[in-house]
Design an enzyme around this catalytic site. Structure first.
Site, mmCIF file in Angstrom:
data_model
loop_
_atom_site.group_PDB
_atom_site.id
_atom_site.type_symbol
_atom_site.label_atom_id
_atom_site.label_comp_id
_atom_site.label_asym_id
_atom_site.label_seq_id
_atom_site.Cartn_x
_atom_site.Cartn_y
_atom_site.Cartn_z
ATOM 1 N N ALA A 1 0.725 -1.283 0.112
ATOM 2 C CA ALA A 1 0.020 -0.097 -0.120
ATOM 3 C C ALA A 1 0.953 1.315 0.086
ATOM 4 N N SER B 1 1.625 5.965 -5.314
ATOM 5 C CA SER B 1 2.655 5.555 -6.261
ATOM 6 C C SER B 1 3.172 6.273 -7.458
ATOM 7 N N THR C 1 11.319 0.683 -3.961
ATOM 8 C CA THR C 1 11.468 0.679 -5.527
ATOM 9 C C THR C 1 12.974 1.335 -5.594
ATOM 10 N N ASP C 2 13.468 1.180 -6.988
ATOM 11 C CA ASP C 2 14.493 1.562 -7.272
ATOM 12 C C ASP C 2 14.760 3.115 -7.139
ATOM 13 N N GLU C 3 13.652 3.788 -7.182
ATOM 14 C CA GLU C 3 13.793 5.339 -7.257
ATOM 15 C C GLU C 3 14.391 5.839 -5.798
ATOM 16 N N TYR D 1 7.775 11.540 -4.049
ATOM 17 C CA TYR D 1 7.298 10.144 -3.975
ATOM 18 C C TYR D 1 8.577 9.244 -3.503
ATOM 19 N N LYS E 1 9.323 7.060 -0.143
ATOM 20 C CA LYS E 1 9.593 5.590 0.001
ATOM 21 C C LYS E 1 10.950 5.209 0.500
ATOM 22 N N VAL F 1 5.018 12.609 -24.639
ATOM 23 C CA VAL F 1 6.250 12.113 -24.284
ATOM 24 C C VAL F 1 6.962 13.281 -23.515
ATOM 25 N N ARG G 1 14.589 3.562 -18.238
ATOM 26 C CA ARG G 1 13.956 2.670 -17.095
ATOM 27 C C ARG G 1 14.262 1.207 -17.285
ATOM 28 N N ARG H 1 8.925 16.469 -17.232
ATOM 29 C CA ARG H 1 8.894 16.137 -15.313
ATOM 30 C C ARG H 1 9.723 17.216 -14.945
ATOM 31 N N HIS I 1 13.437 15.318 -13.328
ATOM 32 C CA HIS I 1 13.383 13.929 -14.255
ATOM 33 C C HIS I 1 14.588 13.082 -13.896
HETATM 34 P P1 NAD Z 1 -0.855 1.420 -7.069
HETATM 35 O O1 NAD Z 1 -0.969 2.732 -6.944
HETATM 36 O O2 NAD Z 1 -1.289 0.698 -8.225
HETATM 37 O O3 NAD Z 1 -1.523 0.456 -5.796
HETATM 38 C C1 NAD Z 1 -1.584 1.176 -4.499
HETATM 39 C C2 NAD Z 1 -2.772 0.482 -3.664
HETATM 40 O O4 NAD Z 1 -2.464 0.928 -2.479
HETATM 41 C C3 NAD Z 1 -3.893 0.843 -4.244
HETATM 42 O O5 NAD Z 1 -4.769 -0.382 -4.046
HETATM 43 C C4 NAD Z 1 -4.398 1.936 -3.148
HETATM 44 O O6 NAD Z 1 -5.924 1.669 -2.913
HETATM 45 C C5 NAD Z 1 -3.582 1.548 -2.076
HETATM 46 N N1 NAD Z 1 -3.494 2.359 -0.961
HETATM 47 C C6 NAD Z 1 -3.116 3.697 -1.134
HETATM 48 N N2 NAD Z 1 -3.193 4.363 -0.089
HETATM 49 C C7 NAD Z 1 -3.765 3.623 0.731
HETATM 50 C C8 NAD Z 1 -3.875 3.837 2.280
HETATM 51 N N3 NAD Z 1 -3.689 4.785 2.946
HETATM 52 N N4 NAD Z 1 -4.149 2.736 3.084
HETATM 53 C C9 NAD Z 1 -4.610 1.627 2.408
HETATM 54 N N5 NAD Z 1 -4.447 1.239 1.248
HETATM 55 C C10 NAD Z 1 -3.923 2.298 0.438
HETATM 56 O O7 NAD Z 1 0.575 1.036 -6.651
HETATM 57 P P2 NAD Z 1 1.530 -0.172 -7.462
HETATM 58 O O8 NAD Z 1 2.124 0.292 -8.598
HETATM 59 O O9 NAD Z 1 0.812 -1.435 -7.430
HETATM 60 O O10 NAD Z 1 2.658 -0.225 -6.355
HETATM 61 C C11 NAD Z 1 2.666 -0.970 -5.445
HETATM 62 C C12 NAD Z 1 3.927 -0.971 -4.347
HETATM 63 O O11 NAD Z 1 5.044 -1.026 -5.208
HETATM 64 C C13 NAD Z 1 3.998 0.421 -3.839
HETATM 65 O O12 NAD Z 1 4.607 0.526 -2.747
HETATM 66 C C14 NAD Z 1 5.163 1.139 -4.995
HETATM 67 O O13 NAD Z 1 5.924 2.029 -4.114
HETATM 68 C C15 NAD Z 1 5.947 -0.229 -5.325
HETATM 69 N N6 NAD Z 1 6.650 -0.303 -6.496
HETATM 70 C C16 NAD Z 1 5.949 0.067 -7.642
HETATM 71 C C17 NAD Z 1 6.624 -0.041 -8.803
HETATM 72 C C18 NAD Z 1 5.912 -0.048 -10.359
HETATM 73 O O14 NAD Z 1 6.537 0.240 -11.053
HETATM 74 N N7 NAD Z 1 4.592 0.229 -10.307
HETATM 75 C C19 NAD Z 1 7.946 -0.418 -8.952
HETATM 76 C C20 NAD Z 1 8.741 -0.717 -7.573
HETATM 77 C C21 NAD Z 1 8.028 -0.602 -6.512
HETATM 78 O O1 DAU Z 2 11.089 2.477 -10.912
HETATM 79 C C1 DAU Z 2 10.136 2.133 -10.134
HETATM 80 C C2 DAU Z 2 9.088 3.298 -10.242
HETATM 81 O O2 DAU Z 2 8.370 3.217 -11.484
HETATM 82 C C3 DAU Z 2 7.864 3.065 -8.926
HETATM 83 O O3 DAU Z 2 8.421 3.061 -7.959
HETATM 84 C C4 DAU Z 2 6.730 4.077 -9.256
HETATM 85 O O4 DAU Z 2 5.779 3.746 -8.388
HETATM 86 C C5 DAU Z 2 6.022 3.814 -10.787
HETATM 87 O O5 DAU Z 2 5.092 4.923 -10.926
HETATM 88 C C6 DAU Z 2 7.398 4.245 -11.746
HETATM 89 O O6 DAU Z 2 7.826 5.548 -11.684
HETATM 90 P P1 DAU Z 2 8.422 6.260 -13.148
HETATM 91 O O7 DAU Z 2 8.224 7.637 -13.008
HETATM 92 O O8 DAU Z 2 9.509 5.791 -13.699
HETATM 93 O O9 DAU Z 2 6.921 5.802 -14.154
HETATM 94 P P2 DAU Z 2 5.974 6.549 -14.715
HETATM 95 O O10 DAU Z 2 4.942 5.516 -15.382
HETATM 96 O O11 DAU Z 2 5.491 7.790 -14.194
HETATM 97 O O12 DAU Z 2 6.759 7.192 -16.139
HETATM 98 C C7 DAU Z 2 7.837 6.228 -16.837
HETATM 99 C C8 DAU Z 2 8.679 7.258 -17.628
HETATM 100 O O13 DAU Z 2 8.049 7.722 -18.654
HETATM 101 C C9 DAU Z 2 9.226 8.320 -17.048
HETATM 102 O O14 DAU Z 2 10.511 8.641 -17.473
HETATM 103 C C10 DAU Z 2 8.396 9.436 -17.123
HETATM 104 C C11 DAU Z 2 7.794 9.145 -18.639
HETATM 105 N N1 DAU Z 2 6.538 9.449 -18.887
HETATM 106 C C12 DAU Z 2 5.473 9.525 -18.069
HETATM 107 C C13 DAU Z 2 4.303 9.645 -18.141
HETATM 108 C C14 DAU Z 2 3.057 9.332 -17.342
HETATM 109 C C15 DAU Z 2 6.132 10.272 -20.033
HETATM 110 O O15 DAU Z 2 7.089 10.463 -20.873
HETATM 111 N N2 DAU Z 2 4.738 10.725 -20.345
HETATM 112 C C16 DAU Z 2 3.857 10.338 -19.646
HETATM 113 O O16 DAU Z 2 2.658 10.584 -19.821
#
Ligand code: NAD
Ligand code: DAU
Length: 340
Positions: free
Chosen positions: A80, A83, A123-125, A148, A152, A204, A212, A271, A274
């Site tokens: 949770a 993100s 996350t790697d971020e 963000y 984390k 973009v 990434r 962004r 970025h």
């Molecule tokens: P997501 O945004 O799709 O899902 C987040 C979930 O958390 C949702 O279901 C939301 O309702 C719930 N949530 C948010 N706030 C809450 C609260 N206060 N109480 C209870 N539930 C709550 O996120 P995701 O992309 O599935 O990421 C999940 C986890 O993995 C996060 O911790 C994120 O940092 C980490 N992560 C994501 C990525 C990625 O690429 N998406 C990569 C590495 C790590």
């Molecule tokens: O690296 C792990 C992370 O990846 C997670 O921890 C985050 O929860 C997840 O959201 C993601 O973060 P990013 O910022 O890397 O992902 P995003 O999908 O937002 O963007 C990916 C790349 O694309 C980034 O360089 C920004 C770019 N982008 C994104 C959007 C939404 C665009 O160029 N245009 C867009 O509209």
């Protein structure tokens, strides 16, 4: 039955992980704890909620009363979080609340119920941005850029503090960019697929040369499973997809796959601050637990495009906002703990 609590299990990765657990461990009782923010979608769990082996509790992880959900739990996996980086740049308040305060509340609840394993999904971020060379390793300093990523990193430090101070049995994973089924279409890959499907422009950021390291969500789930069951307490494990790609190249592949013209690409304002490049070194995970990604990126992307094409109803509901009524339609008249 082994009880496992999955926080954030209605989100993208959390719901994929619940499906993974459900299929692989028939003796697990899975409790999903999720607030259902805009990013949570119970439809993602529809099929498994019918089984009775997966229950759902609508709870905010910041709620001090959350502890009840952890009673008799042996394991907790904590997804949770808020993100989305762009949202944190607009307003970071919810990120501080959920990712920092909420994580600490979850740690305390799990500690209170003496869980034997706690996996914090990070996350790697947290490592910040790389130049053209090198990859992130677990021992690198945390230098997050966005609000963000900073929240984390703070949550990682709190979990590590609980390990050192209280002997809390936690492990941290840090993963790269996920893609795959059920990803909310505000994130890059699903957004670009949705826009291309509709023949609308693909925004973009900047020059599109940001890199990434992409991982299919099912590979991430396999890694989490390996760490949850075999990782060493107190350790951090990097998880990467071995698939560094520039954003613009991904957009071009999506357009080509869907038979759309590159004139749909629109370079928009970049962004703020970025991060230029992420790349993960997952050697520790390979050496200790034998995990490596199975998906080749181009195959995984093609599969994901097919999933979005085949799940137009999910997409339409997500885009219209109707998915947010699903909870009320199906559960509002029932007890707080649900199984369809
Ligand atoms: P997501 O945004 O799709 O899902 C987040 C979930 O958390 C949702 O279901 C939301 O309702 C719930 N949530 C948010 N706030 C809450 C609260 N206060 N109480 C209870 N539930 C709550 O996120 P995701 O992309 O599935 O990421 C999940 C986890 O993995 C996060 O911790 C994120 O940092 C980490 N992560 C994501 C990525 C990625 O690429 N998406 C990569 C590495 C790590
Ligand atoms: O690296 C792990 C992370 O990846 C997670 O921890 C985050 O929860 C997840 O959201 C993601 O973060 P990013 O910022 O890397 O992902 P995003 O999908 O937002 O963007 C990916 C790349 O694309 C980034 O360089 C920004 C770019 N982008 C994104 C959007 C939404 C665009 O160029 N245009 C867009 O509209």
């Amino acid at each position: 039955m082994t009880k496992i609590v999955v926080t954030g299990g209605a989100g993208f990765i959390g719901s994929n992980f619940v499906h993974h657990l459900y299929a692989k461990y028939p003796d697990y009782q899975i409790t999903v704890v999720d607030k259902l923010t805009y990013a949570g979608n119970l439809r993602n769990l529809e099929s498994v909620l019918r089984s009775g082996r997966v229950t759902f509790e609508r709870l905010d992880i910041c709620d001090p009363a959350i502890g009840d959900a952890f009673a008799r739990a042996e394991m907790v996996i904590h997804f949770a979080a808020e993100s989305h980086v762009d949202r944190s740049i607009e307003d970071a308040e919810a990120f501080v609340r959920t990712n920092v305060n909420g994580t600490w509340n979850v740690v305390e609840a799990a500690r209170g119920h003496k869980v034997s394993r706690f996996l914090h999904v990070s996350t790697d971020e947290v490592y910040g941005s790389l130049g053209p060379q090198g990859r992130f390793t677990e021992t690198m300093p945390l230098v997050p850029t966005s609000p963000y990523a900073a929240t984390k990193a703070a949550s990682d430090l709190l979990v590590q503090a609980a390990v050192r101070t209280h002997g809390f049995p936690a492990i941290i994973t840090r993963c790269s960019n996920n893609y795959g089924p059920y990803q909310f279409p505000e994130k890059f890959i699903p957004l670009m697929i949705v826009q291309a499907l509709a023949g609308r422009s693909l925004p973009v950021y900047g020059d599109g040369q940001q890199v990434r390291d992409w991982i299919h969500v099912s590979d991430h789930c396999r890694a989490l499973d390996a760490v949850l069951h075999g990782g060493r307490v107190g350790e951090v494990y990097n998880i990467g997809g071995d698939a560094e790609r520039a954003n613009l190249d991904i957009v071009r592949t999506i357009l080509k796959t869907l038979g759309r013209d590159e004139s749909l690409i629109e370079h928009v304002t970049d962004r703020k601050a970025h991060d230029r490049r992420y790349a993960m070194d997952s050697a520790k995970l390979l050496a200790e637990l034998g995990w490596r990604p199975q998906w080749n990126f181009e195959d995984g992307l093609a599969d994901t495009i097919c999933w979005y094409q085949a799940n137009q109803a999910w997409l339409a509901e997500t885009r219209s906002g109707d998915y947010r009524n699903y909870f009320e339609r199906h559960y509002v008249h029932r007890e707080k703990t649900f199984a369809l």
